[in-house]
Every structure is written in C-alpha cells, then in structure tokens.
Design a protein around this motif. Structure first.
Motif, PDB file in Angstrom:
ATOM      1  N   ALA A  74       7.677   4.514  -9.802  1.00  0.00           N
ATOM      2  CA  ALA A  74       8.419   5.003  -8.646  1.00  0.00           C
ATOM      3  C   ALA A  74       9.912   4.816  -8.843  1.00  0.00           C
ATOM      4  CB  ALA A  74       7.938   4.287  -7.393  1.00  0.00           C
ATOM      5  N   ARG A  75      10.307   3.687  -9.434  1.00  0.00           N
ATOM      6  CA  ARG A  75      11.724   3.473  -9.717  1.00  0.00           C
ATOM      7  C   ARG A  75      12.253   4.484 -10.715  1.00  0.00           C
ATOM      8  NH1 ARG A  75      10.791  -3.013 -10.333  1.00  0.00           N
ATOM      9  NH2 ARG A  75      10.887  -3.549  -8.086  1.00  0.00           N
ATOM     10  N   ALA A  76      11.445   4.818 -11.718  1.00  0.00           N
ATOM     11  CA  ALA A  76      11.863   5.826 -12.689  1.00  0.00           C
ATOM     12  C   ALA A  76      12.042   7.188 -12.042  1.00  0.00           C
ATOM     13  CB  ALA A  76      10.838   5.909 -13.810  1.00  0.00           C
ATOM     14  N   ASN A  77      11.318   7.429 -10.955  1.00  0.00           N
ATOM     15  CA  ASN A  77      11.458   8.696 -10.236  1.00  0.00           C
ATOM     16  C   ASN A  77      12.606   8.692  -9.244  1.00  0.00           C
ATOM     17  OD1 ASN A  77       9.265   9.896 -11.525  1.00  0.00           O
ATOM     18  ND2 ASN A  77       7.802   9.027 -10.052  1.00  0.00           N
ATOM     19  N   GLY A  78      13.333   7.588  -9.153  1.00  0.00           N
ATOM     20  CA  GLY A  78      14.519   7.563  -8.305  1.00  0.00           C
ATOM     21  C   GLY A  78      14.411   6.750  -7.053  1.00  0.00           C
ATOM     22  N   LEU A  79      13.316   6.064  -6.830  1.00  0.00           N
ATOM     23  CA  LEU A  79      13.171   5.254  -5.627  1.00  0.00           C
ATOM     24  C   LEU A  79      13.669   3.838  -5.877  1.00  0.00           C
ATOM     25  CD1 LEU A  79       9.640   6.204  -4.197  1.00  0.00           C
ATOM     26  CD2 LEU A  79      11.865   6.842  -3.264  1.00  0.00           C
ATOM     27  N   ASP A  80      14.255   3.259  -4.847  1.00  0.00           N
ATOM     28  CA  ASP A  80      14.653   1.854  -4.881  1.00  0.00           C
ATOM     29  C   ASP A  80      13.528   1.061  -4.215  1.00  0.00           C
ATOM     30  OD1 ASP A  80      15.870  -0.595  -4.920  1.00  0.00           O
ATOM     31  OD2 ASP A  80      17.349  -0.126  -3.357  1.00  0.00           O
ATOM     32  N   VAL A  81      12.656   0.467  -5.026  1.00  0.00           N
ATOM     33  CA  VAL A  81      11.441  -0.162  -4.519  1.00  0.00           C
ATOM     34  C   VAL A  81      11.511  -1.670  -4.731  1.00  0.00           C
ATOM     35  CG1 VAL A  81       8.920  -0.193  -4.604  1.00  0.00           C
ATOM     36  CG2 VAL A  81      10.148   1.923  -5.128  1.00  0.00           C
ATOM     37  N   THR A  82      11.127  -2.408  -3.694  1.00  0.00           N
ATOM     38  CA  THR A  82      10.992  -3.862  -3.769  1.00  0.00           C
ATOM     39  C   THR A  82       9.531  -4.211  -3.516  1.00  0.00           C
ATOM     40  OG1 THR A  82      13.247  -4.222  -2.983  1.00  0.00           O
ATOM     41  CG2 THR A  82      11.708  -6.071  -2.810  1.00  0.00           C
ATOM     42  N   LEU A  83       8.951  -4.995  -4.438  1.00  0.00           N
ATOM     43  CA  LEU A  83       7.536  -5.362  -4.340  1.00  0.00           C
ATOM     44  C   LEU A  83       7.405  -6.825  -3.979  1.00  0.00           C
ATOM     45  CD1 LEU A  83       4.508  -4.741  -4.732  1.00  0.00           C
ATOM     46  CD2 LEU A  83       4.800  -5.281  -7.166  1.00  0.00           C
ATOM     47  N   ASP A  84       6.671  -7.090  -2.904  1.00  0.00           N
ATOM     48  CA  ASP A  84       6.368  -8.458  -2.475  1.00  0.00           C
ATOM     49  C   ASP A  84       4.854  -8.541  -2.280  1.00  0.00           C
ATOM     50  OD1 ASP A  84       6.257 -10.986  -1.459  1.00  0.00           O
ATOM     51  OD2 ASP A  84       7.138 -10.485   0.493  1.00  0.00           O
ATOM     52  N   ALA A  85       4.140  -8.936  -3.333  1.00  0.00           N
ATOM     53  CA  ALA A  85       2.673  -8.908  -3.309  1.00  0.00           C
ATOM     54  C   ALA A  85       2.114 -10.284  -3.574  1.00  0.00           C
ATOM     55  CB  ALA A  85       2.147  -7.918  -4.337  1.00  0.00           C
ATOM     56  N   THR A  86       1.387 -10.822  -2.591  1.00  0.00           N
ATOM     57  CA  THR A  86       0.661 -12.090  -2.736  1.00  0.00           C
ATOM     58  C   THR A  86      -0.766 -11.881  -2.205  1.00  0.00           C
ATOM     59  OG1 THR A  86       1.516 -12.824  -0.600  1.00  0.00           O
ATOM     60  CG2 THR A  86       2.719 -13.525  -2.587  1.00  0.00           C
ATOM     61  N   PRO A  87      -1.546 -11.038  -2.868  1.00  0.00           N
ATOM     62  CA  PRO A  87      -2.874 -10.719  -2.326  1.00  0.00           C
ATOM     63  C   PRO A  87      -3.916 -11.789  -2.544  1.00  0.00           C
ATOM     64  CG  PRO A  87      -2.542  -9.597  -4.406  1.00  0.00           C
ATOM     65  CD  PRO A  87      -1.254 -10.312  -4.106  1.00  0.00           C
ATOM     66  N   GLY A  88      -3.658 -12.767  -3.416  1.00  0.00           N
ATOM     67  CA  GLY A  88      -4.657 -13.770  -3.712  1.00  0.00           C
ATOM     68  C   GLY A  88      -5.619 -13.291  -4.787  1.00  0.00           C
ATOM     69  N   GLU A  89      -6.662 -14.071  -5.019  1.00  0.00           N
ATOM     70  CA  GLU A  89      -7.617 -13.767  -6.079  1.00  0.00           C
ATOM     71  C   GLU A  89      -8.986 -13.413  -5.502  1.00  0.00           C
ATOM     72  OE1 GLU A  89      -7.724 -17.171  -8.574  1.00  0.00           O
ATOM     73  OE2 GLU A  89      -5.696 -16.892  -9.368  1.00  0.00           O
ATOM     74  N   ASN A  90      -9.845 -12.921  -6.408  1.00  0.00           N
ATOM     75  CA  ASN A  90     -11.238 -12.606  -6.082  1.00  0.00           C
ATOM     76  C   ASN A  90     -11.346 -11.605  -4.927  1.00  0.00           C
ATOM     77  OD1 ASN A  90     -12.131 -14.466  -8.054  1.00  0.00           O
ATOM     78  ND2 ASN A  90     -11.959 -16.148  -6.569  1.00  0.00           N
ATOM     79  N   LEU A  91     -10.536 -10.568  -5.009  1.00  0.00           N
ATOM     80  CA  LEU A  91     -10.632  -9.515  -4.002  1.00  0.00           C
ATOM     81  C   LEU A  91     -11.798  -8.579  -4.353  1.00  0.00           C
ATOM     82  CD1 LEU A  91      -6.897  -8.517  -3.534  1.00  0.00           C
ATOM     83  CD2 LEU A  91      -8.285  -9.965  -2.060  1.00  0.00           C
TER      84      LEU A  91
END
Length: 398
Positions: free
Chosen positions: A275-292
């Motif tokens: 998405a950043r390569a396509n021109g978006l300014d993206v911030t990722l904040d992911a803490t989903p945990g394990e064993n989903l």
C-alpha cells in the motif's frame, strides 16, 4: 336433482362382464351351490338365481367408484341368493366387493369392515354349534370367514402396504427436495465465497494499476511515467500470483500438489508495504496475539486489504491507520483514513467491497461497521472508519 353415480372404471366393467358371463355359463349347465330340495331354498327352479347374479354383477361396476354402496347392495343380493339354488360366481364376486370396499373405501370403512366380518365369523362359528351341537355346524363359520373376513383382511393388508409405500415415496421425494435445496444453498454459498475471494485478491492490485496508469497518461514526465510503470508491473505480477493461487485451489483434486496456504496476519507487513508503494501513508499497529483461528485470520486480513484498497481509491491525503488488537475473546480490526472529498474515486469499483467485508464478519458471527465519523484530532474534520469485531471462541465460529 338426483345425485349421479360416478363413472365405473374400465377394469371394473371387464370384471362385471366376466362375472356375469361366468354365472350365465354355470346357470346354463345347471351347476348350483345348493340342491333344490334343501329347506333353505325358498325360490325353486333355475331362474330365480339370475336376479342376485345380475345385481351382483352390477355392483362390480361400483367396486372402486362407490365401494361402500356396491358392498351394501351386494350384501343384499347375497342374502337373496341364499334363498335360491345359488351361484358360485355370485359368491366369488361378493368376495371381490368385500376386498374392494376395504382397499378403495374411506379409511373409516377400511378399519371397521375387518372387525365386523371377524365378529360375524366368530358368531357364525359359535352360535350354530351351540344350537345344534354337531361338528358340521362349524362349517358355517368357515363359510362366513371365507366369504367375508378373508377378503376383508386381504384388502386391509394390501391397503396398509400401499399406504406404507406411498409414505416411503413421499419421504423420498421430500428427502430429494431437501437435498436439492441444500445443494443450491451450498452452491450459492460457494459462489459468494469465491466472489469475495476473487474481489479481495485482485481489487487492490487492479485499483493501483488503474491509478498509476492514469497518472502515467496525464503527466508528461519520463521519471514519473517510469515509476508508475514499475508500480503497475509489480501489482500485475502480484495480482497474477493471487489469481494462480485461487485457480490452484479450485483445480485441486486431492493429488500430491498441495494448494497454497491462505493469507494470515503475518502477511500484514507485506500488505502495508504494498500500500505504501502505491502511494498511501499507512501506519500499522497490530497486536492480535497468538493461536488465532484460521477463519478469523483470513477474514481480518481480507478486511484490512479491502480497507486499504478503498483508501487508495477514495481517501484524501493523510495517514491511514491500521489497528488490530485482542479484547474480551474477540479480534478487533479498525482501519481509519482521511475522509475523501472528491466526487469520483481514483479508480472504478464494483461496490462489492463493503458487502464482502460485512459478509465475512457475519459468517463468523461478528459485527461490522463502516462510515464517516468525526475526527478527534481536528475540529470539524471527518475520517472514514472501518470497524470489525471477530469472535475467537469455537462456539461463535460454529
């Protein structure tokens, strides 16, 4: 106006004709059931027995059209026949009337007639023996049973078998109908799933291709054009890879070749980089945990992917925030982007993105919301927010 009797069936006409002709043949050769000097014979001679024979043949015409009427009139004809020398054909036709009354008559008659004929058989056995005290008196009960109870019982057995066969046929038809309904529902669900997968896999890449090709055509700058063509090539290759993966899954028949694994949340970093390569300014904040659970991971990944695609097509300049966290037994997904103010998107869309995200959340018994909300960071500003809650428990996934 007098009620008209129903029209007799063709087979009943044949049976009545055969019975009448057979009775006339026996009458012509002088064969009767009882000798003329028997005390019970009140109407001497050969001619009187023709009347019960003709009436019984007429009753045969009603064996299926009006079975109860035919049996009642036939019973009267049989009683009259006992006061003549009698005809064997008259007795045979009466047993057929008894059989037909149970087989083709109303359910109430089919239940009662065997009981009535059974009681008459018992009475015809006990009463004469009690009066005369000779073994020959038991033959009266045997005769009553052969003429009435035996055909009635046979008719009841055949009727029960027919009703059981009809019930089995009805159950088979209902089972086939339910199976066809399940098949149609399964096909519809599979088509919807394939449509969601196809849309989510290629929409992001095709949107990027459309946007950058538009930029390359509108700007007369070699560097910008070269950069746009590079992005177009990357998204084309990625889109083709996703298509090959889906085609491989559809063509897989359980052979040695294993289909490619479905995307997981471990691929969010690569998704954001694209998405950043396509021109978006993206911030990722992911803490989903394990064993989903795998369905939850796939749904969350596709929701983020589609949200980034929509941001690429609709959002204004600004930061796109992707946030995933675990809360109270559920995975929460939130993607926010600056609310677009343009009348038309950068790239055309099918309008199926929000529908697909909502369906993915609903299949997991989760919730989904998407729309413009006030921006807490700016006065009067708005952002576009996509929010999904996906339960993690097995019971909710069932």
């Amino acid at each position: 106006m007098a009620a008209r009797l129903p029209r007799p069936r063709r087979f009943d006409v044949y049976a009545a004709s055969a019975g009448l002709l057979g009775g006339l043949l026996l009458w012509g050769i002088g064969l009767g059931v009882r000798p003329a000097d028997e005390p019970v014979v009140l109407f001497d001679g050969r001619w009187p027995l023709l009347v019960p024979l003709a009436v019984m043949a007429g009753c045969e015409l009603l064996r299926r059209a009006a079975p109860r009427t035919g049996l009642l009139v036939g019973t009267a004809a049989l009683v009259a026949d006992t006061f003549t020398q009698g005809s064997l054909v008259t007795l045979i036709m009466y047993t057929d009337l008894m059989y037909a009354a149970v087989l083709y008559g109303p359910p109430a008659s089919a239940r009662r007639i065997p009981w009535i004929t059974g009681l008459l058989t018992v009475a015809g056995t006990v009463v004469p023996y009690a009066l005369w005290r000779v073994p020959e008196a038991l033959l009266i009960g045997v005769a009553v049973g052969v003429v009435s109870f035996a055909p009635a019982s046979t008719g009841l057995i055949v009727r029960n078998h027919r009703e059981a066969a009809d019930a089995a046929l009805l159950r088979a038809e209902q089972t086939a109908l339910l199976a066809e309904t399940d098949r149609v529902q399964a096909v519809t669900a599979e088509r919807s799933r394939m449509a969601r997968e196809l849309h989510d896999m290629v929409a992001n890449h095709l949107s990027a291709i459309a946007i950058h090709s538009t930029a390359a055509l509108s700007l007369d700058d070699a560097a910008t054009t070269r950069q746009a063509l590079g992005v177009i090539r990357e998204n084309s290759v990625a889109g083709l890879a996703e298509m090959r993966r889906l085609i491989g899954i559809l063509r897989d028949q359980g052979g040695d070749t294993e289909p490619a694994a479905a995307p997981t949340l471990d691929g969010l970093g690569a998704l954001v980089d694209g998405a950043r390569a396509n021109g978006l300014d993206v911030t990722l904040d992911a803490t989903p945990g394990e064993n989903l659970p795998a369905p939850v991971e796939l749904a969350a990944y596709r929701i983020v992917q589609e949200s980034l695609t929509n941001a690429l097509k609709h959002a204004s300049k600004g930061t796109v925030l992707v946030r995933l966290d675990r809360h109270e037994g559920a995975l929460r997904v939130r993607v926010t982007s600056p609310h677009g103010d343009r009348d038309t998107p950068r790239a055309p869309g099918s309008g199926a993105g929000l529908v697909g995200m909502r369906e993915r959340a609903a299949l997991l018994h989760g919730t989904f919301e998407a729309g413009a909300v006030p921006d807490a960071g700016s006065a009067g500003g708005k952002i576009w927010a996509v929010r999904a809650t996906l339960p993690l428990t097995e019971g909710d996934l069932a």
